[in-house]
Design an enzyme around this catalytic site. Structure first.
Site, PDB file in Angstrom:
ATOM      1  N   GLY A  11      11.127 -33.879 -28.773  1.00 36.58           N
ATOM      2  CA  GLY A  11      10.049 -33.148 -29.452  1.00 36.58           C
ATOM      3  C   GLY A  11      10.472 -31.717 -29.727  1.00 36.58           C
ATOM      4  O   GLY A  11      11.054 -31.065 -28.865  1.00 36.58           O
ATOM      5  N   ARG A  72      14.272 -38.716 -31.759  1.00 38.71           N
ATOM      6  CA  ARG A  72      14.464 -39.453 -30.505  1.00 38.71           C
ATOM      7  C   ARG A  72      15.212 -40.712 -30.916  1.00 38.71           C
ATOM      8  O   ARG A  72      14.690 -41.515 -31.679  1.00 38.71           O
ATOM      9  CB  ARG A  72      13.113 -39.795 -29.869  1.00 38.71           C
ATOM     10  CG  ARG A  72      12.336 -38.556 -29.414  1.00 38.71           C
ATOM     11  CD  ARG A  72      11.075 -38.964 -28.657  1.00 38.71           C
ATOM     12  NE  ARG A  72      10.421 -37.793 -28.078  1.00 38.71           N
ATOM     13  CZ  ARG A  72       9.357 -37.204 -28.607  1.00 38.71           C
ATOM     14  NH1 ARG A  72       8.825 -37.667 -29.712  1.00 38.71           N
ATOM     15  NH2 ARG A  72       8.814 -36.149 -28.018  1.00 38.71           N
ATOM     16  N   ASP A 103      14.014 -33.497 -20.896  1.00 41.51           N
ATOM     17  CA  ASP A 103      14.785 -34.280 -19.923  1.00 41.51           C
ATOM     18  C   ASP A 103      15.498 -35.482 -20.553  1.00 41.51           C
ATOM     19  O   ASP A 103      16.632 -35.795 -20.179  1.00 41.51           O
ATOM     20  CB  ASP A 103      13.931 -34.682 -18.713  1.00 41.51           C
ATOM     21  CG  ASP A 103      12.774 -35.587 -19.068  1.00 41.51           C
ATOM     22  OD1 ASP A 103      12.425 -35.667 -20.260  1.00 41.51           O
ATOM     23  OD2 ASP A 103      12.216 -36.219 -18.151  1.00 41.51           O
ATOM     24  N   THR A 125      11.313 -27.527 -24.588  1.00 38.60           N
ATOM     25  CA  THR A 125      10.173 -28.455 -24.631  1.00 38.60           C
ATOM     26  C   THR A 125       8.912 -27.685 -24.269  1.00 38.60           C
ATOM     27  O   THR A 125       8.948 -26.844 -23.368  1.00 38.60           O
ATOM     28  CB  THR A 125      10.347 -29.643 -23.660  1.00 38.60           C
ATOM     29  OG1 THR A 125       9.067 -30.299 -23.508  1.00 38.60           O
ATOM     30  CG2 THR A 125      10.830 -29.245 -22.284  1.00 38.60           C
ATOM     31  N   ASP A 127       6.542 -28.882 -22.735  1.00 36.21           N
ATOM     32  CA  ASP A 127       5.924 -29.515 -21.556  1.00 36.21           C
ATOM     33  C   ASP A 127       6.149 -28.766 -20.237  1.00 36.21           C
ATOM     34  O   ASP A 127       5.410 -28.966 -19.287  1.00 36.21           O
ATOM     35  CB  ASP A 127       6.447 -30.946 -21.390  1.00 36.21           C
ATOM     36  CG  ASP A 127       6.101 -31.827 -22.581  1.00 36.21           C
ATOM     37  OD1 ASP A 127       5.171 -31.475 -23.335  1.00 36.21           O
ATOM     38  OD2 ASP A 127       6.769 -32.861 -22.763  1.00 36.21           O
ATOM     39  N   ASP A 129       8.346 -29.351 -18.014  1.00 33.56           N
ATOM     40  CA  ASP A 129       8.394 -30.421 -17.010  1.00 33.56           C
ATOM     41  C   ASP A 129       9.767 -30.606 -16.376  1.00 33.56           C
ATOM     42  O   ASP A 129      10.024 -31.649 -15.768  1.00 33.56           O
ATOM     43  CB  ASP A 129       7.934 -31.746 -17.648  1.00 33.56           C
ATOM     44  CG  ASP A 129       8.780 -32.145 -18.849  1.00 33.56           C
ATOM     45  OD1 ASP A 129       9.601 -31.335 -19.310  1.00 33.56           O
ATOM     46  OD2 ASP A 129       8.614 -33.280 -19.328  1.00 33.56           O
ATOM     47  N   ARG A 171       2.858 -34.506 -21.703  1.00 33.10           N
ATOM     48  CA  ARG A 171       3.272 -35.821 -21.148  1.00 33.10           C
ATOM     49  C   ARG A 171       2.755 -35.993 -19.721  1.00 33.10           C
ATOM     50  O   ARG A 171       1.578 -35.894 -19.494  1.00 33.10           O
ATOM     51  CB  ARG A 171       4.796 -35.974 -21.199  1.00 33.10           C
ATOM     52  CG  ARG A 171       5.272 -36.441 -22.556  1.00 33.10           C
ATOM     53  CD  ARG A 171       6.650 -36.985 -22.489  1.00 33.10           C
ATOM     54  NE  ARG A 171       7.552 -36.039 -21.864  1.00 33.10           N
ATOM     55  CZ  ARG A 171       8.741 -36.351 -21.388  1.00 33.10           C
ATOM     56  NH1 ARG A 171       9.165 -37.591 -21.448  1.00 33.10           N
ATOM     57  NH2 ARG A 171       9.518 -35.439 -20.868  1.00 33.10           N
TER      58      ARG A 171
HETATM   59  O1  F6P Z   1       7.537 -33.624 -25.168  1.00 29.14           O
HETATM   60  C1  F6P Z   1       6.819 -32.905 -26.089  1.00 29.14           C
HETATM   61  C2  F6P Z   1       5.586 -33.670 -26.537  1.00 29.14           C
HETATM   62  O2  F6P Z   1       4.860 -32.863 -27.457  1.00 29.14           O
HETATM   63  C3  F6P Z   1       4.673 -34.135 -25.418  1.00 29.14           C
HETATM   64  O3  F6P Z   1       3.843 -33.125 -24.924  1.00 29.14           O
HETATM   65  C4  F6P Z   1       3.929 -35.258 -26.091  1.00 29.14           C
HETATM   66  O4  F6P Z   1       3.470 -36.201 -25.150  1.00 29.14           O
HETATM   67  C5  F6P Z   1       4.971 -35.844 -26.995  1.00 29.14           C
HETATM   68  O5  F6P Z   1       5.965 -34.855 -27.182  1.00 29.14           O
HETATM   69  C6  F6P Z   1       4.444 -36.292 -28.326  1.00 29.14           C
HETATM   70  O6  F6P Z   1       5.483 -36.875 -29.024  1.00 29.14           O
HETATM   71  P1  F6P Z   1       5.439 -37.234 -30.576  1.00 29.14           P
HETATM   72  O7  F6P Z   1       5.612 -35.964 -31.345  1.00 29.14           O
HETATM   73  O8  F6P Z   1       6.580 -38.154 -30.764  1.00 29.14           O
HETATM   74  O9  F6P Z   1       4.108 -37.843 -30.842  1.00 29.14           O
END
Ligand code: F6P
Length: 319
Positions: A11, A72, A103, A125, A127, A129, A171
């Site tokens: 992300g 991803r 991660d 990120t 997050d 995390d 997340r």
């Molecule tokens: O890891 C970053 C993040 O924004 C998380 O907070 C969230 O759960 C996820 O990515 C959302 O992913 P996507 O943009 O693929 O919907």
């Protein structure tokens, strides 16, 4: 080391561009060739790799997203994918890689490190995390974006005497909710690290109503099992006051990075490139207090996150 690559993966996070800029310019200033790899590991597999110049990263410091774009990649997460990626780096003569991501991206970096590439992980990120670093790039901006939304919500929630449940990203990590909750004066903070007690949530909202509060704000992390809409329904039924759910979703992932994120990104990416130049083994770059630190990459991924119980407790006292 003469040739290094930089990629952003997973992300996107505000401040990734500042990290790319710092990696490119630090590398060039040390006399290295720096290659930008597009769309993370997906672009690496496809050979979407271009030489970066000083000017390639001009005028991006203030921009959210990532000029290298991101992805991803399922394809990369296979033995064949990892082998192909290592072969691509070899073809371009790239010996060291700066991976800017979370991660999952670090684990990809570790797979390449095991194939002899020197990999420096820069935590990008929203997050927050990753256990080995106090902060990740993008977290501060995301918290500030949520705070700004919460201010707007307060106005309208007071006008209509409503309860609002704001669901934030993160997340499995509650840090965005925790910090936005403390900074935004939320009545209730819900994070995956603390079991949900719906009776307690309703009691807190009712207590606020009975003390004359015109609105209640609940900040809920997305990692909490119950959805914001489900929660709104229960809170409305049990408190007798209208409750609405607001899910800002990707709004909190974009936007101009905060000064703090820009500085963090610049410092961390610079450190990553310096370590590659010094021929150090693969590392995860982080911040501990005010110091930029570097841990062995595999070890960095093993370090467990501490939940900010002190922040959680303080928010309870102050709300
Ligand atoms: O890891 C970053 C993040 O924004 C998380 O907070 C969230 O759960 C996820 O990515 C959302 O992913 P996507 O943009 O693929 O919907």
């Amino acid at each position: 080391m003469k040739k290094i690559g930089v990629l952003t993966s997973g992300g996107d996070a505000p401040g990734m561009n500042a990290a790319v800029r710092a990696a490119v310019r630090k590398g060039i200033s040390l006399g290295m060739d720096v290659y930008g790899i597009e769309r993370g590991y997906a672009g690496l597999l496809d050979g979407d790799i271009k030489k970066m110049e000083w000017k390639s990263v001009g005028d991006i410091l203030q921009r959210g997203g990532t000029i290298l774009r991101t992805a991803r990649s399922e394809r990369f997460n296979t033995q064949e994918g990892e082998a192909h990626a290592a072969m691509m780096l070899d073809t371009f003569g790239i010996e060291g890689l700066v991976v800017i991501g979370g991660d999952g991206s670090f684990r990809g970096g570790l797979a390449l490190a095991e194939k002899g590439i020197q990999v420096m992980g820069v935590p990008g990120t929203i997050d927050n995390d990753l256990g080995y670093t106090d902060y990740t790039i993008g977290f501060d901006t995301a918290v500030n974006t949520v705070l700004s939304l919460v201010s707007n919500i307060r106005d309208t929630a007071s006008a209509h005497e409503r309860t609002t449940i704001v669901e934030v990203m993160g997340r499995h990590c509650g840090d965005i909710a925790l910090h936005a909750g403390l900074g935004g004066g939320a009545d209730v903070i819900l994070v995956p690290e603390v079991p949900l007690d719906i009776n307690l949530v309703c009691r807190k909202v009712l207590r606020g109503q009975q003390s004359g509060k015109l609105h209640s704000i609940i900040i809920k992390a997305e990692g909490v099992e119950m959805s914001a809409n489900e929660l709104a329904k229960i809170v409305e039924e049990r408190t007798g006051r209208e409750a609405r759910a607001v899910v800002p979703a990707h709004i909190q992932r974009g936007g101009t990075p905060s000064g703090r994120d820009r500085c963090l990104a610049s410092l961390m990416a610079t450190k990553a490139v310096q370590l590659l130049y010094n021929d150090e083994s693969s590392k995860g770059i982080g911040i501990c207090g005010s110091e930029i630190v570097a841990y062995d990459l595999a070890e960095a991924l093993q370090i467990k996150r501490d939940f900010g119980q002190d922040i959680y407790d303080l928010a309870e006292v102050l709300s």
